[in-house]
Motif scaffolding. Structure first.
Motif, PDB file in Angstrom:
ATOM      1  N   THR A 152       0.823  -1.212   0.000  1.00  0.00           N
ATOM      2  CA  THR A 152       0.000   0.000   0.000  1.00  0.00           C
ATOM      3  C   THR A 152       0.857   1.263   0.000  1.00  0.00           C
ATOM      4  N   GLY A 153       2.089   1.129   0.466  1.00  0.00           N
ATOM      5  CA  GLY A 153       2.980   2.292   0.563  1.00  0.00           C
ATOM      6  C   GLY A 153       2.640   3.215   1.718  1.00  0.00           C
ATOM      7  N   ARG A 154       1.735   2.776   2.593  1.00  0.00           N
ATOM      8  CA  ARG A 154       1.297   3.610   3.718  1.00  0.00           C
ATOM      9  C   ARG A 154       2.020   3.181   4.995  1.00  0.00           C
ATOM     10  N   LYS A 155       2.179   4.134   5.937  1.00  0.00           N
ATOM     11  CA  LYS A 155       2.868   3.837   7.189  1.00  0.00           C
ATOM     12  C   LYS A 155       1.999   4.045   8.425  1.00  0.00           C
ATOM     13  N   GLN A 156       0.781   4.551   8.232  1.00  0.00           N
ATOM     14  CA  GLN A 156      -0.194   4.627   9.329  1.00  0.00           C
ATOM     15  C   GLN A 156      -1.164   3.476   9.132  1.00  0.00           C
ATOM     16  N   LEU A 157      -1.231   2.566  10.100  1.00  0.00           N
ATOM     17  CA  LEU A 157      -2.023   1.351   9.914  1.00  0.00           C
ATOM     18  C   LEU A 157      -3.130   1.257  10.953  1.00  0.00           C
ATOM     19  N   LEU A 158      -4.378   1.364  10.483  1.00  0.00           N
ATOM     20  CA  LEU A 158      -5.540   1.092  11.317  1.00  0.00           C
ATOM     21  C   LEU A 158      -5.748  -0.418  11.338  1.00  0.00           C
ATOM     22  N   VAL A 159      -5.973  -0.977  12.520  1.00  0.00           N
ATOM     23  CA  VAL A 159      -6.179  -2.420  12.643  1.00  0.00           C
ATOM     24  C   VAL A 159      -7.447  -2.674  13.444  1.00  0.00           C
ATOM     25  N   ALA A 160      -8.287  -3.588  12.965  1.00  0.00           N
ATOM     26  CA  ALA A 160      -9.455  -4.050  13.705  1.00  0.00           C
ATOM     27  C   ALA A 160      -9.514  -5.553  13.598  1.00  0.00           C
ATOM     28  N   GLY A 161      -9.973  -6.223  14.647  1.00  0.00           N
ATOM     29  CA  GLY A 161     -10.006  -7.680  14.595  1.00  0.00           C
ATOM     30  C   GLY A 161     -10.866  -8.304  15.668  1.00  0.00           C
ATOM     31  N   VAL A 162     -11.182  -9.559  15.477  1.00  0.00           N
ATOM     32  CA  VAL A 162     -11.903 -10.365  16.462  1.00  0.00           C
ATOM     33  C   VAL A 162     -11.012 -11.566  16.782  1.00  0.00           C
ATOM     34  N   SER A 163     -10.458 -11.661  17.989  1.00  0.00           N
ATOM     35  CA  SER A 163     -10.786 -10.885  19.166  1.00  0.00           C
ATOM     36  C   SER A 163      -9.754  -9.785  19.415  1.00  0.00           C
ATOM     37  N   THR A 164     -10.174  -8.807  20.248  1.00  0.00           N
ATOM     38  CA  THR A 164      -9.349  -7.634  20.517  1.00  0.00           C
ATOM     39  C   THR A 164      -7.974  -8.007  21.056  1.00  0.00           C
ATOM     40  N   ASP A 165      -7.937  -8.970  21.968  1.00  0.00           N
ATOM     41  CA  ASP A 165      -6.687  -9.289  22.659  1.00  0.00           C
ATOM     42  C   ASP A 165      -5.747 -10.161  21.836  1.00  0.00           C
ATOM     43  N   VAL A 166      -6.240 -10.731  20.723  1.00  0.00           N
ATOM     44  CA  VAL A 166      -5.391 -11.583  19.886  1.00  0.00           C
ATOM     45  C   VAL A 166      -5.370 -11.071  18.447  1.00  0.00           C
ATOM     46  N   CYS A 167      -6.498 -11.166  17.761  1.00  0.00           N
ATOM     47  CA  CYS A 167      -6.560 -10.823  16.337  1.00  0.00           C
ATOM     48  C   CYS A 167      -6.211  -9.363  16.080  1.00  0.00           C
ATOM     49  N   LEU A 168      -6.562  -8.493  17.001  1.00  0.00           N
ATOM     50  CA  LEU A 168      -6.208  -7.080  16.893  1.00  0.00           C
ATOM     51  C   LEU A 168      -4.849  -6.795  17.518  1.00  0.00           C
ATOM     52  N   ALA A 169      -4.669  -7.200  18.778  1.00  0.00           N
ATOM     53  CA  ALA A 169      -3.468  -6.801  19.521  1.00  0.00           C
ATOM     54  C   ALA A 169      -2.177  -7.329  18.910  1.00  0.00           C
ATOM     55  N   PHE A 170      -2.159  -8.606  18.527  1.00  0.00           N
ATOM     56  CA  PHE A 170      -0.897  -9.187  18.058  1.00  0.00           C
ATOM     57  C   PHE A 170      -0.375  -8.500  16.794  1.00  0.00           C
ATOM     58  N   PRO A 171      -1.174  -8.365  15.725  1.00  0.00           N
ATOM     59  CA  PRO A 171      -0.636  -7.695  14.538  1.00  0.00           C
ATOM     60  C   PRO A 171      -0.399  -6.199  14.746  1.00  0.00           C
ATOM     61  N   ALA A 172      -1.205  -5.564  15.583  1.00  0.00           N
ATOM     62  CA  ALA A 172      -0.995  -4.134  15.835  1.00  0.00           C
ATOM     63  C   ALA A 172       0.355  -3.903  16.498  1.00  0.00           C
ATOM     64  N   ILE A 173       0.665  -4.711  17.497  1.00  0.00           N
ATOM     65  CA  ILE A 173       1.952  -4.573  18.188  1.00  0.00           C
ATOM     66  C   ILE A 173       3.102  -4.966  17.265  1.00  0.00           C
ATOM     67  N   SER A 174       2.913  -6.012  16.477  1.00  0.00           N
ATOM     68  CA  SER A 174       3.966  -6.465  15.557  1.00  0.00           C
ATOM     69  C   SER A 174       4.235  -5.432  14.474  1.00  0.00           C
ATOM     70  N   ALA A 175       3.171  -4.843  13.920  1.00  0.00           N
ATOM     71  CA  ALA A 175       3.348  -3.822  12.887  1.00  0.00           C
ATOM     72  C   ALA A 175       4.057  -2.600  13.458  1.00  0.00           C
ATOM     73  N   LEU A 176       3.722  -2.255  14.690  1.00  0.00           N
ATOM     74  CA  LEU A 176       4.392  -1.137  15.367  1.00  0.00           C
ATOM     75  C   LEU A 176       5.892  -1.404  15.460  1.00  0.00           C
ATOM     76  N   ALA A 177       6.247  -2.621  15.823  1.00  0.00           N
ATOM     77  CA  ALA A 177       7.661  -2.991  15.934  1.00  0.00           C
ATOM     78  C   ALA A 177       8.366  -2.942  14.589  1.00  0.00           C
ATOM     79  N   ASP A 178       7.605  -3.105  13.500  1.00  0.00           N
ATOM     80  CA  ASP A 178       8.173  -3.056  12.157  1.00  0.00           C
ATOM     81  C   ASP A 178       8.179  -1.646  11.562  1.00  0.00           C
ATOM     82  N   GLY A 179       7.862  -0.659  12.380  1.00  0.00           N
ATOM     83  CA  GLY A 179       7.992   0.725  11.931  1.00  0.00           C
ATOM     84  C   GLY A 179       6.710   1.415  11.498  1.00  0.00           C
ATOM     85  N   TYR A 180       5.576   0.730  11.642  1.00  0.00           N
ATOM     86  CA  TYR A 180       4.296   1.355  11.314  1.00  0.00           C
ATOM     87  C   TYR A 180       3.761   2.103  12.534  1.00  0.00           C
ATOM     88  N   GLN A 181       3.064   3.200  12.280  1.00  0.00           N
ATOM     89  CA  GLN A 181       2.330   3.874  13.342  1.00  0.00           C
ATOM     90  C   GLN A 181       0.952   3.210  13.360  1.00  0.00           C
TER      91      GLN A 181
END
Length: 208
Positions: A104-133
């Motif tokens: 996508t070439g974008r660096k701001q990443l909105l994430v939504a998932g089911v469930s919040t503590d796994v499907c949302l939290a895990f990729p959101a934290i991982s993407a943050l570690a990879d340089g995404y806001q």
């Protein structure tokens, strides 16, 4: 030495993308911390609004043989766009998902998932570690218990993920109520006061 500048805390049309994780029929049946009709309303409305703003969307499901297909209302909103089915618990551990977001070439990443503590939290934290806001769309996500959802949000915030709501994220990206997409965005979000906003906009446009 000039002060180091931090990324903008505001979502922009030019830099935002959306990652939708595991909004599947089977997983929806277990959600208990938000009414499932409200959850469906929020995630479908957000998807429609961001597509109206031409924000790229990446959607993924996990093990559909176990958890069923994406909810039909969301699949329809995505206009038959491609989705990535995977088996990894953390969507960010699937190479195709990371590559799709990167494309996508974008660096701001909105994430939504089911469930919040796994499907949302895990990729959101991982993407943050990879340089995404990363921005966690909390009310377009759901958990199997209220405590799980609360702990998932706390964990994300401690890691540096920014929590947002489905409507304010879309309106933040819209940026200007005079924009040609405003009517489509507010209509998609389906907020109780959206009709008033649209009516006032039409009234004032006639005055000029």
């Amino acid at each position: 030495m000039p002060a180091k500048t931090s990324p903008s805390q505001f979502l922009t049309r030019e830099n935002a993308a959306l990652l939708l994780v595991d909004h599947q029929v089977g997983l929806f049946t277990g959600v208990r911390d938000i009414d499932t009709l409200e959850l469906k309303h929020n995630v479908v409305g957000m998807a429609k609004a961001l597509l109206a703003l031409k924000i790229p969307v990446v959607a993924t499901t996990t093990t559909e043989s176990m958890w069923g297909p994406m909810i039909p209302e969301l699949a329809e909103a995505l206009r038959g766009g491609p989705k990535i089915e995977r088996t990894t618990v953390n969507a960010w551990e699937e190479k195709r998902v990371v590559e799709a977001v990167k494309a996508t070439g974008r660096k701001q990443l909105l994430v939504a998932g089911v469930s919040t503590d796994v499907c949302l939290a895990f990729p959101a934290i991982s993407a943050l570690a990879d340089g995404y806001q990363t921005f966690a769309v909390v009310d377009a996500s759901g958990s199997f218990t209220r405590r799980q959802g609360e702990l998932g949000v706390i964990r994300m915030v401690q890691a540096g993920v920014i929590p947002v709501a489905y409507s304010n994220a879309a309106i933040e990206i819209l940026g200007d109520n005079a924009a040609p997409e405003a009517e489509a965005v507010y209509g998609a979000l389906g907020m109780p006061f959206a009709g008033l906003v649209l009516g006032l906009g039409q009234y004032f446009s006639k005055q000029h």
